[in-house]
Design a protein around this motif. Structure first.
Motif, PDB file in Angstrom:
ATOM      1  N   ARG A 158      39.478 -21.113 117.764  1.00 19.21           N
ATOM      2  CA  ARG A 158      39.448 -20.121 118.851  1.00 19.21           C
ATOM      3  C   ARG A 158      38.046 -19.604 119.167  1.00 19.21           C
ATOM      4  NH1 ARG A 158      43.020 -15.178 118.050  1.00 19.21           N
ATOM      5  NH2 ARG A 158      42.402 -14.874 120.232  1.00 19.21           N
ATOM      6  N   TYR A 159      37.176 -19.523 118.164  1.00 16.31           N
ATOM      7  CA  TYR A 159      35.850 -18.947 118.351  1.00 16.31           C
ATOM      8  C   TYR A 159      34.790 -19.848 117.729  1.00 16.31           C
ATOM      9  CZ  TYR A 159      38.609 -14.700 119.109  1.00 16.31           C
ATOM     10  OH  TYR A 159      39.516 -13.793 119.563  1.00 16.31           O
ATOM     11  N   VAL A 160      33.570 -19.721 118.251  1.00 15.49           N
ATOM     12  CA  VAL A 160      32.425 -20.421 117.693  1.00 15.49           C
ATOM     13  C   VAL A 160      31.420 -19.357 117.239  1.00 15.49           C
ATOM     14  CG1 VAL A 160      30.574 -22.061 118.117  1.00 15.49           C
ATOM     15  CG2 VAL A 160      32.797 -22.385 119.224  1.00 15.49           C
ATOM     16  N   VAL A 161      31.036 -19.412 115.973  1.00 12.90           N
ATOM     17  CA  VAL A 161      30.134 -18.428 115.370  1.00 12.90           C
ATOM     18  C   VAL A 161      28.785 -19.097 115.104  1.00 12.90           C
ATOM     19  CG1 VAL A 161      29.783 -16.826 113.454  1.00 12.90           C
ATOM     20  CG2 VAL A 161      32.104 -17.271 114.297  1.00 12.90           C
ATOM     21  N   PHE A 162      27.713 -18.390 115.451  1.00 11.46           N
ATOM     22  CA  PHE A 162      26.357 -18.900 115.286  1.00 11.46           C
ATOM     23  C   PHE A 162      25.671 -18.104 114.176  1.00 11.46           C
ATOM     24  CE2 PHE A 162      27.868 -19.440 119.545  1.00 11.46           C
ATOM     25  CZ  PHE A 162      27.603 -20.776 119.810  1.00 11.46           C
ATOM     26  N   HIS A 163      25.341 -18.769 113.095  1.00  4.45           N
ATOM     27  CA  HIS A 163      24.655 -18.143 111.969  1.00  4.45           C
ATOM     28  C   HIS A 163      23.165 -18.463 112.084  1.00  4.45           C
ATOM     29  CE1 HIS A 163      28.472 -17.263 109.847  1.00  4.45           C
ATOM     30  NE2 HIS A 163      28.869 -18.435 110.332  1.00  4.45           N
ATOM     31  N   CYS A 164      22.333 -17.437 111.946  1.00 10.25           N
ATOM     32  CA  CYS A 164      20.916 -17.559 112.282  1.00 10.25           C
ATOM     33  C   CYS A 164      20.020 -17.390 111.059  1.00 10.25           C
ATOM     34  CB  CYS A 164      20.558 -16.541 113.356  1.00 10.25           C
ATOM     35  SG  CYS A 164      21.591 -16.732 114.847  1.00 10.25           S
ATOM     36  N   ALA A 165      18.751 -17.753 111.212  1.00 11.45           N
ATOM     37  CA  ALA A 165      17.812 -17.757 110.090  1.00 11.45           C
ATOM     38  C   ALA A 165      17.217 -16.395 109.803  1.00 11.45           C
ATOM     39  CB  ALA A 165      16.684 -18.750 110.368  1.00 11.45           C
ATOM     40  N   ASP A 166      17.217 -15.488 110.786  1.00 12.76           N
ATOM     41  CA  ASP A 166      16.436 -14.262 110.629  1.00 12.76           C
ATOM     42  C   ASP A 166      17.234 -13.148 109.963  1.00 12.76           C
ATOM     43  OD1 ASP A 166      17.851 -14.511 113.081  1.00 12.76           O
ATOM     44  OD2 ASP A 166      16.790 -12.794 113.929  1.00 12.76           O
ATOM     45  N   THR A 167      16.665 -12.624 108.884  1.00 13.70           N
ATOM     46  CA  THR A 167      17.222 -11.463 108.205  1.00 13.70           C
ATOM     47  C   THR A 167      16.913 -10.216 109.016  1.00 13.70           C
ATOM     48  OG1 THR A 167      17.035 -12.467 106.015  1.00 13.70           O
ATOM     49  CG2 THR A 167      17.143 -10.066 106.104  1.00 13.70           C
ATOM     50  N   ARG A 217      21.829 -11.357 107.847  1.00 12.34           N
ATOM     51  CA  ARG A 217      21.192 -12.172 108.879  1.00 12.34           C
ATOM     52  C   ARG A 217      21.960 -12.064 110.195  1.00 12.34           C
ATOM     53  NH1 ARG A 217      20.092 -15.264 104.097  1.00 12.34           N
ATOM     54  NH2 ARG A 217      17.821 -15.314 103.820  1.00 12.34           N
ATOM     55  N   TYR A 218      21.225 -12.354 111.250  1.00 10.41           N
ATOM     56  CA  TYR A 218      21.814 -12.264 112.596  1.00 10.41           C
ATOM     57  C   TYR A 218      22.924 -13.288 112.761  1.00 10.41           C
ATOM     58  CZ  TYR A 218      21.846 -11.079 117.545  1.00 10.41           C
ATOM     59  OH  TYR A 218      22.204 -10.615 118.784  1.00 10.41           O
ATOM     60  N   TYR A 219      23.975 -12.880 113.453  1.00 11.57           N
ATOM     61  CA  TYR A 219      25.011 -13.831 113.830  1.00 11.57           C
ATOM     62  C   TYR A 219      25.600 -13.389 115.158  1.00 11.57           C
ATOM     63  CZ  TYR A 219      29.122 -10.865 112.836  1.00 11.57           C
ATOM     64  OH  TYR A 219      30.080  -9.879 112.874  1.00 11.57           O
ATOM     65  N   GLU A 220      26.210 -14.328 115.860  1.00  8.17           N
ATOM     66  CA  GLU A 220      26.885 -14.067 117.133  1.00  8.17           C
ATOM     67  C   GLU A 220      28.097 -14.978 117.256  1.00  8.17           C
ATOM     68  OE1 GLU A 220      27.701 -12.567 119.646  1.00  8.17           O
ATOM     69  OE2 GLU A 220      26.259 -10.941 119.751  1.00  8.17           O
ATOM     70  N   SER A 221      28.929 -14.710 118.264  1.00  8.17           N
ATOM     71  CA  SER A 221      30.108 -15.543 118.474  1.00  8.17           C
ATOM     72  C   SER A 221      30.526 -15.502 119.936  1.00  8.17           C
ATOM     73  CB  SER A 221      31.270 -15.071 117.590  1.00  8.17           C
ATOM     74  OG  SER A 221      31.711 -13.767 117.988  1.00  8.17           O
ATOM     75  N   ILE A 222      31.166 -16.567 120.370  1.00  3.44           N
ATOM     76  CA  ILE A 222      31.769 -16.655 121.692  1.00  3.44           C
ATOM     77  C   ILE A 222      33.116 -17.349 121.549  1.00  3.44           C
ATOM     78  CG2 ILE A 222      29.619 -16.641 123.007  1.00  3.44           C
ATOM     79  CD1 ILE A 222      29.683 -19.670 123.075  1.00  3.44           C
TER      80      ILE A 222
END
Length: 298
Positions: A158-167, A217-222
C-alpha cells in the motif's frame, strides 16, 4: 481547465489554513487531540479533492528550460555528517547501493550505474517549500514505477517508504538528552550542535563514556497512487549535471504534486509496506511525526 483554477484556489486555501494551524500561532491547539483530528480532516479533504478532480496520471506543470532558477536552494540537511555517507561521497558514490525490499517479489540492490541504465525521465518543475519559497529545476532520474515493476509488488502493498542517509537528531544517550530541529531550516544548526559524536563524522568518542545515543534518520512515504505517477522519479541529475550533495546526492525523490518536504534526499533504501505504523513515529515521515501533514498535495 475550467475546474483547474477553482480547484487550485481551494487546495491552496485549505492547505494554507492547515499549515498555518500546524506551524504558526495555533501550536497549542494543534498539539491537542482535537487539534490533531482537525488537521487530519483538512489533510483528508485535500487528498480527496485532488484525487477526485484529477486523474491519477494528471501532471504537475512543467516549465521551459528558460524558467530554470539560477540557483536551486538546498534546504534541511545540506551535507550529511554521518560517517557512512561521507565515505560514499568521498568515493564519488561508486560504492552506493539502493536497496529495494519489503513487500516485493524480488528485492533489489541497485548502483548508480544500474539506475542510469533504466529508462529515464527528465522534467522541469517547480519545487514549493512549506516555508514559502520556490525554485524551478530540471530533474532527470529513473521513474519509481519502473523500479517497483522490476521488484514486483505483493498484493498487500500500500505504501512506499524512503529511508535516508542523514541523521536528523539523536535520541537517548547517557543523560537522556535529545537535540531536535523544529523546522527544515533549523536542521543544520542541530547537526552542527551534535557534531562531536563519532556517528556524525566528528571527533573521537570519549573512551570512558561511549556514545549510546540512537540516530534518528530522515524518512518519508507516499501511497501507490503517487508512487506510480509518471512524474515520480528518483533523480540523480539536476539541471544536466550529477545531483549536488546539498540537493540530495546521489539520489532524491521527486513527487511533483506535493510540497518539498515530501521529496526525500539521500535515499538509501526503499521499503514497500502495508501500513505506516511501526516506522518512525508511525505517521509516515520525519516531519509528519512532528506535526506536518502526511499528504501535502498542491
Amino acid at each position: 481547465m475550467a475546474l483547474l483554477t477553482p480547484r487550485r484556489r481551494f487546495l491552496a486555501t485549505s492547505l494554507g489554513l492547515v499549515s498555518a494551524a500546524a506551524l504558526g500561532g495555533c501550536d497549542r491547539f494543534a498539539g491537542t487531540d482535537a487539534g490533531r483530528r482537525t488537521l487530519r480532516l483538512g489533510e483528508d479533504a485535500n487528498r480527496f479533492a485532488q484525487r477526485l478532480l484529477l486523474s491519477p496520471a494528471a501532471l504537475a506543470r512543467e516549465f521551459p528550460d528558460s524558467a530554470i532558477s539560477p540557483w536551486f536552494k538546498p534546504n534541511g540537511t545540506i551535507d550529511p555528517p554521518d560517517q557512512d555517507y561521507r565515505a560514499l561521497a568521498g568515493a564519488k558514490f561508486t560504492a552506493y547501493r539502493l536497496a529495494v525490499d519489503g513487500l516485493v517479489e524480488q528485492p533489489l540492490s541497485l548502483g548508480l550505474s544500474d539506475l542510469r541504465a533504466l529508462p529515464a525521465r527528465t522534467q522541469t518543475t517547480r519545487h514549493d517549500c512549506v516555508e514559502g519559497w520556490s525554485c524551478i529545476g530540471r530533474w532527470t532520474g529513473a521513474p519509481l514505477s519502473e523500479i517497483l515493476t522490476r521488484a514486483g509488488l505483493k498484493p498487500q502493498a500500500r505504501y512506499v517508504v524512503f529511508h535516508c542517509a542523514d541523521t536528523m537528531e539523536y535520541a537517548g544517550g547517557l543523560d537522556g538528552a535529545r537535540l531536535q530541529p523544529e523546522t527544515p531550516d533549523h536542521v543544520r544548526h542541530i547537526q552542527l550542535a551534535a557534531a562531536g559524536s563519532d556517528d556524525w563524522g566528528g571527533g573521537e568518542p570519549e573512551a570512558q563514556e561511549p556514545d549510546r545515543r540512537t540516530p534518528i534518520r530522515y524518512y518519508e512515504s507516499i501511497d501507490l497512487v503517487d508512487a506510480l505517477h509518471p512524474q515520480t522519479i528518483l533523480a540523480y541529475d539536476l539541471n544536466g549535471s550529477p545531483l549536488p550533495v546539498g540537493n540530495g546526492a546521489p539520489l532524491r525523490l521527486r513527487v511533483e504534486r506535493q510540497l518539498g518536504y515530501k521529496m526525500a534526499k539521500y535515499v538509501m533504501r526503499i521499503e514497500v509496506v502495508d501500513a505506516l505504523t511501526g516506522i518512525g513515529g508511525g505517521l509516515g515521515g520525519y516531519w509528519e511525526d512532528r506535526g506536518y501533514e502526511w499528504y501535502a498535495g498542491i
